[in-house]
Design an enzyme around this catalytic site. Sequence first.
Site, mmCIF file in Angstrom:
data_model
loop_
_atom_site.group_PDB
_atom_site.id
_atom_site.type_symbol
_atom_site.label_atom_id
_atom_site.label_comp_id
_atom_site.label_asym_id
_atom_site.label_seq_id
_atom_site.Cartn_x
_atom_site.Cartn_y
_atom_site.Cartn_z
ATOM 1 N N ASP A 1 19.080 42.046 13.580
ATOM 2 C CA ASP A 1 19.450 43.316 13.606
ATOM 3 C C ASP A 1 21.041 43.273 13.977
ATOM 4 O OD1 ASP A 1 19.517 43.335 16.240
ATOM 5 O OD2 ASP A 1 18.749 45.386 16.234
ATOM 6 N N GLU A 2 21.734 42.329 13.910
ATOM 7 C CA GLU A 2 23.060 42.320 14.587
ATOM 8 C C GLU A 2 23.820 41.337 13.749
ATOM 9 O OE1 GLU A 2 24.084 40.897 18.798
ATOM 10 O OE2 GLU A 2 22.070 41.085 18.694
HETATM 11 P P1 TTP Z 1 17.579 43.974 20.056
HETATM 12 O O1 TTP Z 1 18.855 44.586 19.004
HETATM 13 O O2 TTP Z 1 17.632 43.358 21.469
HETATM 14 O O3 TTP Z 1 16.893 45.570 20.625
HETATM 15 P P2 TTP Z 1 16.521 46.795 19.611
HETATM 16 O O4 TTP Z 1 17.488 46.660 18.202
HETATM 17 O O5 TTP Z 1 15.120 47.147 19.222
HETATM 18 O O6 TTP Z 1 16.863 47.907 20.378
HETATM 19 P P3 TTP Z 1 18.515 48.370 20.963
HETATM 20 O O7 TTP Z 1 18.820 49.996 20.190
HETATM 21 O O8 TTP Z 1 18.827 48.268 22.262
HETATM 22 O O9 TTP Z 1 19.428 47.445 19.924
HETATM 23 O O10 TTP Z 1 16.638 43.264 19.305
HETATM 24 C C1 TTP Z 1 16.400 43.553 17.794
HETATM 25 C C2 TTP Z 1 14.950 43.403 17.528
HETATM 26 O O11 TTP Z 1 14.504 42.110 17.766
HETATM 27 C C3 TTP Z 1 14.035 44.140 18.267
HETATM 28 O O12 TTP Z 1 13.626 45.508 17.510
HETATM 29 C C4 TTP Z 1 12.625 43.291 18.251
HETATM 30 C C5 TTP Z 1 12.893 42.179 18.491
HETATM 31 N N1 TTP Z 1 13.108 41.623 19.628
HETATM 32 C C6 TTP Z 1 11.928 40.864 20.061
HETATM 33 O O13 TTP Z 1 10.991 40.807 19.093
HETATM 34 N N2 TTP Z 1 11.866 40.305 21.192
HETATM 35 C C7 TTP Z 1 12.519 40.679 22.193
HETATM 36 O O14 TTP Z 1 12.558 40.305 23.361
HETATM 37 C C8 TTP Z 1 13.906 41.172 21.759
HETATM 38 C C9 TTP Z 1 14.932 41.485 22.890
HETATM 39 C C10 TTP Z 1 14.029 41.554 20.519
HETATM 40 MG MG MG Z 2 19.392 46.296 18.076
#
Ligand code: TTP
Ligand code: MG
Length: 378
Positions: free
Chosen positions: A116-117
């Site tokens: 997602d990044e």
């Molecule tokens: P992140 O971008 O770290 O988290 P997020 O998008 O859920 O929240 P934020 O708004 O803080 O960015 O991670 C992206 C996706 O990766 C997250 O939705 C689910 C997955 N993920 C896992 O499955 N296990 C984990 O430990 C992490 C950190 C993320």
């Molecule tokens: Mg995220």
Amino acid sequence: MVRARVILHVDMDSFFSAIEVREHPELKGLPVVVGGGREGIERGIERGKLRGVVSTCSYEARKYGIHSAMALSRAYKLCPDAKFLPVNMPLYKRVSARIMAILRAHADKMEQVSIDEAFLDVSSRVRDWADARAYAERIKAEILDKEGLTCSIGVAPNKTIAKIASNFEKPDGLTVVEDGNAREFLAPLPVKSIPGVGPKTENTLRQLGIQNIGQLASADVQLLVARMGKYGERLHLIANGMDDSDVEPGCERKSLSRERTFAEDTDDMALLEESIAELADEVYRALIVGGFVFRNVGIKVKYADFKVITRARTLRAFHSDLETLRRVAKELIQKEMEGVKREGKRIRLVGVRVSKLSLLGYQQQRLFATAATTPSAD
Ligand code: TTP
Ligand code: MG
């Protein structure tokens, strides 16, 4: 005309749970926790015993102290009224691929860093920082319009600051750090906001009296190098707003692995298979977070006499599912053990590894483009 580079870091907000809320609008505004498998959630809720870990949760659920990687059973204790949903990876992967395609169309160069990044170099596409802000706003609007999801974007002269900035006003944030303001923006932030600075580095820096990035910026670089080597020099540059690393398209990571040493050497096939399956699960979780697909699965075995062997198999196509990973790893350990049983050797450590990695978005685009001619799964 902007002389500095203009780098965007885009990070989707509570990605998996935001997709679930989009699919089930009645969940909007509620604490939503995504994690574990369907079985574990459905049976677990009846018995009050959920199995697995939190993948992510909505911002409403974060208010209760729930976060990624926490045991689901603990999340349930913190907020029993939350909606618990199993992970639906095929859906999240499709959404990720579409979002990455949108981003790629807006960048000179794009580097996907996880599911997602991504970093985008948009230097040639904007005139100045005000234009860069408008550009990022248009990207946010397009993702919201096409996918119904919000993201946070950091706009900055380099990757490190862009990443810190995208996290600055989450969720639905947009933070622009112009090159002239970089040091001022960074100074009050704790050193752990620098990507890669964990508890160990934080502790080393604290011993030097350094807690925020401003203190790190004005610290004696010789002292940092004496304590931390080259990394100390890099941190000092970062704290002073400098990072010339490029946005690099393609997949930098070559492999992912997990291993386990047994308390006692063993030749118990059931224990070996169970360990391999658990390690495959761990590797799979790391694959998800990284947004990778794999084409090679391997195992490692260290015998009681410390002799190490590795066995691996390359598949005909890229895969991203747990079943294939588990199945191939299991076949490899079974094959290895057939020969070993006869010799009565015992095992000290096993490991599971995936390699020949690619990024989900890239691969799906290629697969769509060549679907008619590419042989299907191995
Ligand atoms: P992140 O971008 O770290 O988290 P997020 O998008 O859920 O929240 P934020 O708004 O803080 O960015 O991670 C992206 C996706 O990766 C997250 O939705 C689910 C997955 N993920 C896992 O499955 N296990 C984990 O430990 C992490 C950190 C993320
Ligand atoms: Mg995220």
